[in-house]
Design a protein around this motif. Sequence first.
Motif, PDB file in Angstrom:
ATOM      1  N   ASN A 189     -14.981  -4.659  20.696  1.00 44.43           N
ATOM      2  CA  ASN A 189     -15.680  -4.575  19.504  1.00 44.43           C
ATOM      3  C   ASN A 189     -17.127  -4.059  19.609  1.00 44.43           C
ATOM      4  O   ASN A 189     -17.879  -4.764  20.423  1.00 44.43           O
ATOM      5  CB  ASN A 189     -15.595  -5.866  18.793  1.00 44.43           C
ATOM      6  CG  ASN A 189     -16.069  -5.536  17.090  1.00 44.43           C
ATOM      7  OD1 ASN A 189     -16.881  -4.875  17.007  1.00 44.43           O
ATOM      8  ND2 ASN A 189     -15.224  -6.206  16.331  1.00 44.43           N
ATOM      9  N   PRO A 190     -17.396  -2.857  19.243  1.00 48.72           N
ATOM     10  CA  PRO A 190     -18.847  -2.586  19.517  1.00 48.72           C
ATOM     11  C   PRO A 190     -19.834  -3.286  18.959  1.00 48.72           C
ATOM     12  O   PRO A 190     -21.106  -3.008  19.091  1.00 48.72           O
ATOM     13  CB  PRO A 190     -18.867  -0.927  18.957  1.00 48.72           C
ATOM     14  CG  PRO A 190     -17.615  -0.917  18.089  1.00 48.72           C
ATOM     15  CD  PRO A 190     -16.620  -2.009  18.374  1.00 48.72           C
ATOM     16  N   PHE A 191     -19.556  -3.984  17.674  1.00 45.01           N
ATOM     17  CA  PHE A 191     -20.374  -4.622  17.015  1.00 45.01           C
ATOM     18  C   PHE A 191     -20.566  -6.001  17.642  1.00 45.01           C
ATOM     19  O   PHE A 191     -21.258  -7.040  17.033  1.00 45.01           O
ATOM     20  CB  PHE A 191     -19.857  -5.090  15.577  1.00 45.01           C
ATOM     21  CG  PHE A 191     -20.273  -3.652  14.883  1.00 45.01           C
ATOM     22  CD1 PHE A 191     -21.114  -2.817  14.789  1.00 45.01           C
ATOM     23  CD2 PHE A 191     -18.950  -2.962  14.304  1.00 45.01           C
ATOM     24  CE1 PHE A 191     -21.282  -1.604  14.201  1.00 45.01           C
ATOM     25  CE2 PHE A 191     -18.987  -1.758  13.632  1.00 45.01           C
ATOM     26  CZ  PHE A 191     -20.106  -0.871  13.674  1.00 45.01           C
ATOM     27  N   PHE A 248      -6.026  -1.556  13.431  1.00 37.68           N
ATOM     28  CA  PHE A 248      -6.718  -0.180  13.243  1.00 37.68           C
ATOM     29  C   PHE A 248      -5.816   0.907  12.788  1.00 37.68           C
ATOM     30  O   PHE A 248      -5.971   2.027  12.759  1.00 37.68           O
ATOM     31  CB  PHE A 248      -7.400   0.246  14.648  1.00 37.68           C
ATOM     32  CG  PHE A 248      -8.042  -0.509  15.304  1.00 37.68           C
ATOM     33  CD1 PHE A 248      -9.670  -0.952  14.845  1.00 37.68           C
ATOM     34  CD2 PHE A 248      -8.038  -1.448  16.211  1.00 37.68           C
ATOM     35  CE1 PHE A 248     -10.442  -1.733  15.086  1.00 37.68           C
ATOM     36  CE2 PHE A 248      -8.863  -2.350  16.726  1.00 37.68           C
ATOM     37  CZ  PHE A 248     -10.150  -2.597  16.134  1.00 37.68           C
ATOM     38  N   ALA A 249      -4.495   0.428  12.574  1.00 41.09           N
ATOM     39  CA  ALA A 249      -3.193   1.606  12.273  1.00 41.09           C
ATOM     40  C   ALA A 249      -3.217   1.701  10.874  1.00 41.09           C
ATOM     41  O   ALA A 249      -2.316   2.906  10.426  1.00 41.09           O
ATOM     42  CB  ALA A 249      -2.111   0.949  12.997  1.00 41.09           C
ATOM     43  N   GLY A 250      -3.639   1.150   9.819  1.00 46.26           N
ATOM     44  CA  GLY A 250      -3.344   1.385   8.422  1.00 46.26           C
ATOM     45  C   GLY A 250      -2.897   0.013   7.814  1.00 46.26           C
ATOM     46  O   GLY A 250      -3.006  -1.021   8.437  1.00 46.26           O
ATOM     47  N   LYS A 251      -2.321   0.262   6.455  1.00 45.28           N
ATOM     48  CA  LYS A 251      -2.063  -1.002   5.887  1.00 45.28           C
ATOM     49  C   LYS A 251      -1.134  -1.980   6.421  1.00 45.28           C
ATOM     50  O   LYS A 251       0.091  -0.919   6.854  1.00 45.28           O
ATOM     51  CB  LYS A 251      -1.569  -0.698   4.534  1.00 45.28           C
ATOM     52  CG  LYS A 251      -2.006  -1.305   3.339  1.00 45.28           C
ATOM     53  CD  LYS A 251      -1.795  -0.516   1.975  1.00 45.28           C
ATOM     54  CE  LYS A 251      -1.391  -1.483   0.988  1.00 45.28           C
ATOM     55  NZ  LYS A 251      -0.268  -1.118   0.336  1.00 45.28           N
ATOM     56  N   GLU A 252      -1.170  -3.028   6.658  1.00 47.94           N
ATOM     57  CA  GLU A 252      -0.293  -3.828   7.450  1.00 47.94           C
ATOM     58  C   GLU A 252       0.911  -3.867   7.155  1.00 47.94           C
ATOM     59  O   GLU A 252       1.834  -3.703   7.918  1.00 47.94           O
ATOM     60  CB  GLU A 252      -0.568  -5.519   7.443  1.00 47.94           C
ATOM     61  CG  GLU A 252       0.057  -6.203   8.330  1.00 47.94           C
ATOM     62  CD  GLU A 252      -0.439  -7.586   8.298  1.00 47.94           C
ATOM     63  OE1 GLU A 252      -0.618  -8.477   7.397  1.00 47.94           O
ATOM     64  OE2 GLU A 252      -1.044  -8.364   9.164  1.00 47.94           O
ATOM     65  N   ARG A 283      -0.383 -10.757  18.770  1.00 47.29           N
ATOM     66  CA  ARG A 283      -1.595 -10.215  18.532  1.00 47.29           C
ATOM     67  C   ARG A 283      -2.982 -10.750  19.177  1.00 47.29           C
ATOM     68  O   ARG A 283      -2.816 -11.761  19.888  1.00 47.29           O
ATOM     69  CB  ARG A 283      -2.092 -10.185  16.914  1.00 47.29           C
ATOM     70  CG  ARG A 283      -1.046  -9.356  16.148  1.00 47.29           C
ATOM     71  CD  ARG A 283      -1.578  -9.462  14.499  1.00 47.29           C
ATOM     72  NE  ARG A 283      -0.387  -8.641  13.972  1.00 47.29           N
ATOM     73  CZ  ARG A 283      -0.493  -8.577  12.452  1.00 47.29           C
ATOM     74  NH1 ARG A 283      -1.390  -9.177  11.911  1.00 47.29           N
ATOM     75  NH2 ARG A 283       0.561  -7.850  11.952  1.00 47.29           N
ATOM     76  N   THR A 284      -4.129 -10.383  19.031  1.00 44.41           N
ATOM     77  CA  THR A 284      -5.260 -10.875  19.602  1.00 44.41           C
ATOM     78  C   THR A 284      -6.613 -11.004  18.945  1.00 44.41           C
ATOM     79  O   THR A 284      -6.611 -10.151  18.109  1.00 44.41           O
ATOM     80  CB  THR A 284      -5.454 -10.022  21.320  1.00 44.41           C
ATOM     81  OG1 THR A 284      -6.517 -10.586  21.887  1.00 44.41           O
ATOM     82  CG2 THR A 284      -5.648  -8.490  20.882  1.00 44.41           C
ATOM     83  N   PHE A 285      -7.357 -11.878  19.506  1.00 46.71           N
ATOM     84  CA  PHE A 285      -8.737 -11.691  18.841  1.00 46.71           C
ATOM     85  C   PHE A 285      -9.959 -10.961  19.646  1.00 46.71           C
ATOM     86  O   PHE A 285     -10.753 -10.959  19.438  1.00 46.71           O
ATOM     87  CB  PHE A 285      -9.291 -13.324  18.845  1.00 46.71           C
ATOM     88  CG  PHE A 285      -8.668 -14.120  17.503  1.00 46.71           C
ATOM     89  CD1 PHE A 285      -7.525 -14.673  17.953  1.00 46.71           C
ATOM     90  CD2 PHE A 285      -9.320 -14.175  16.364  1.00 46.71           C
ATOM     91  CE1 PHE A 285      -6.879 -15.424  16.817  1.00 46.71           C
ATOM     92  CE2 PHE A 285      -8.759 -15.025  15.315  1.00 46.71           C
ATOM     93  CZ  PHE A 285      -7.462 -15.629  15.588  1.00 46.71           C
ATOM     94  N   SER A 286      -9.170 -10.411  20.599  1.00 39.25           N
ATOM     95  CA  SER A 286     -10.211  -9.600  21.915  1.00 39.25           C
ATOM     96  C   SER A 286     -10.673  -8.474  20.976  1.00 39.25           C
ATOM     97  O   SER A 286     -11.848  -7.732  21.707  1.00 39.25           O
ATOM     98  CB  SER A 286      -9.324  -9.439  23.058  1.00 39.25           C
ATOM     99  OG  SER A 286      -9.147 -10.240  23.697  1.00 39.25           O
ATOM    100  N   LYS A 287     -10.134  -7.729  20.045  1.00 34.68           N
ATOM    101  CA  LYS A 287     -10.277  -6.403  19.773  1.00 34.68           C
ATOM    102  C   LYS A 287     -11.156  -6.261  18.403  1.00 34.68           C
ATOM    103  O   LYS A 287     -12.291  -6.421  18.444  1.00 34.68           O
ATOM    104  CB  LYS A 287      -9.160  -5.434  19.676  1.00 34.68           C
ATOM    105  CG  LYS A 287      -8.052  -5.601  20.891  1.00 34.68           C
ATOM    106  CD  LYS A 287      -8.749  -5.315  22.239  1.00 34.68           C
ATOM    107  CE  LYS A 287      -8.010  -5.278  23.417  1.00 34.68           C
ATOM    108  NZ  LYS A 287      -8.426  -4.997  24.579  1.00 34.68           N
ATOM    109  N   VAL A 288     -10.406  -6.501  17.197  1.00 37.08           N
ATOM    110  CA  VAL A 288     -10.880  -6.495  15.913  1.00 37.08           C
ATOM    111  C   VAL A 288     -11.833  -7.446  15.679  1.00 37.08           C
ATOM    112  O   VAL A 288     -12.945  -7.328  14.928  1.00 37.08           O
ATOM    113  CB  VAL A 288      -9.862  -6.212  14.764  1.00 37.08           C
ATOM    114  CG1 VAL A 288      -9.296  -7.663  14.526  1.00 37.08           C
ATOM    115  CG2 VAL A 288     -10.496  -5.614  13.859  1.00 37.08           C
TER     116      VAL A 288
END
Length: 375
Positions: A43-45, A206-210, A229-234
């Motif tokens: 995540n860049p933030f 990141f792919a659209g509406k769940e 799923r992971t907490f590593s990305k979003v």
Amino acid sequence: MKNPWDVCTHVACFEPYEAGLSMEEIREKYALSSVVKMASNENPFGVSPKVSQSLQENISQVFRYPQARNPRLVKAIADYFSNKYSYITEKNIFVGNGSDEIIDLLFRVRVLAGEHNAVAFDPCFGLYVTQAKFHNCELRQAPLNPDFTFNFDALLSLVDEKTSMVFVTSPDNPSGRLASKEELLSVAKALPKTCLLIIDEAYIEFAGKEEDVSLIAELATLENVAIMRTFSKVYGLAGLRVGYIILPEQLADYMWRVRLPFSLNILAQEAAVAALEDEAFKQKTIDTAILGRKFLSAALQELGCKVFPSSANFIMFQPPQGTLGAKELSVKLLENGYIIRSLAAYKLPDYLRVSIGTEEQNKGFLALCKSILSR
Ligand SMILES: Cc1ncc(COP(=O)(O)O)c(C=O)c1O
């Protein structure tokens, strides 16, 4: 002379997952004052302010063991989904030290060494390959189509009565391709009931509406599907290591039985609970990735690169024909402080993968690409 420690041959010949170089390693190697990492889809933030606060508040608790089975986090995940999908209960949720640990545990609970096989695409996320090998499970791989779309017929043709797991990553890493729900449903239905379809949704946000992109909305009717799923990305918790999987109750129970009791630590657990409470940060991350993906895809194409359509927070591309090769381009970027991912470890030496960064990082990366490619 024979190495006296060379007793466990499956360990002696084990080839570990190949991670990219760290920022420190790059800074040192190229004597750089600053480095921008766009290589691991982080995540860049960074993290949500709620996560930072949670980390500060819970630092005093680290002398304690976490509660076995991380019930606070399991409940927070169940609560997060309860409004939309009432059939997802705490009994269907398993949490681990990153999806990496979950992948390893899946092999432990689903595979009789030397007897069962697993099926995935080629190329695929490296941990499926390494952990299959470690657990002495034959990994059968179906090639993706030349444009990296999924060939589900080829995948299904590898399945037999000894296949205990099928892995599909959607959106896929490294291509960014999304599998359609219809395709995934027909794979799930075609598999024997004893074969678990694991849909690795590390990048699904990141792919659209769940409801449009994930089978999570259909899980109630599917007995042999697990969603990881992971907490590593979003959520930006890559360094804390938290992943989860929604799977049939009986399998979740087996996973808990074999997981080491305290593998997910207190700080990570509380940070993940806090991350789930900050929808605004998650949405900002998603919006920035989607905007940046559009911008970088168009701009790289304008530079003559071959860019693959992505539904994730990264883009796979090939440098323009007749210019630098992928390896040379990634080295030139590194020398100038930008780390992106060479895909040689995925057996794709002519391709590169860049994570979407902040607007400033994207522009910096692009300007550098432009200047390198025009030399
Ligand atoms: C497809 C895929 N699955 C799983 C993971 C691992 O995630 P974690 O950080 O939760 O171990 C990654 C990480 O890059 C990934 O790309």
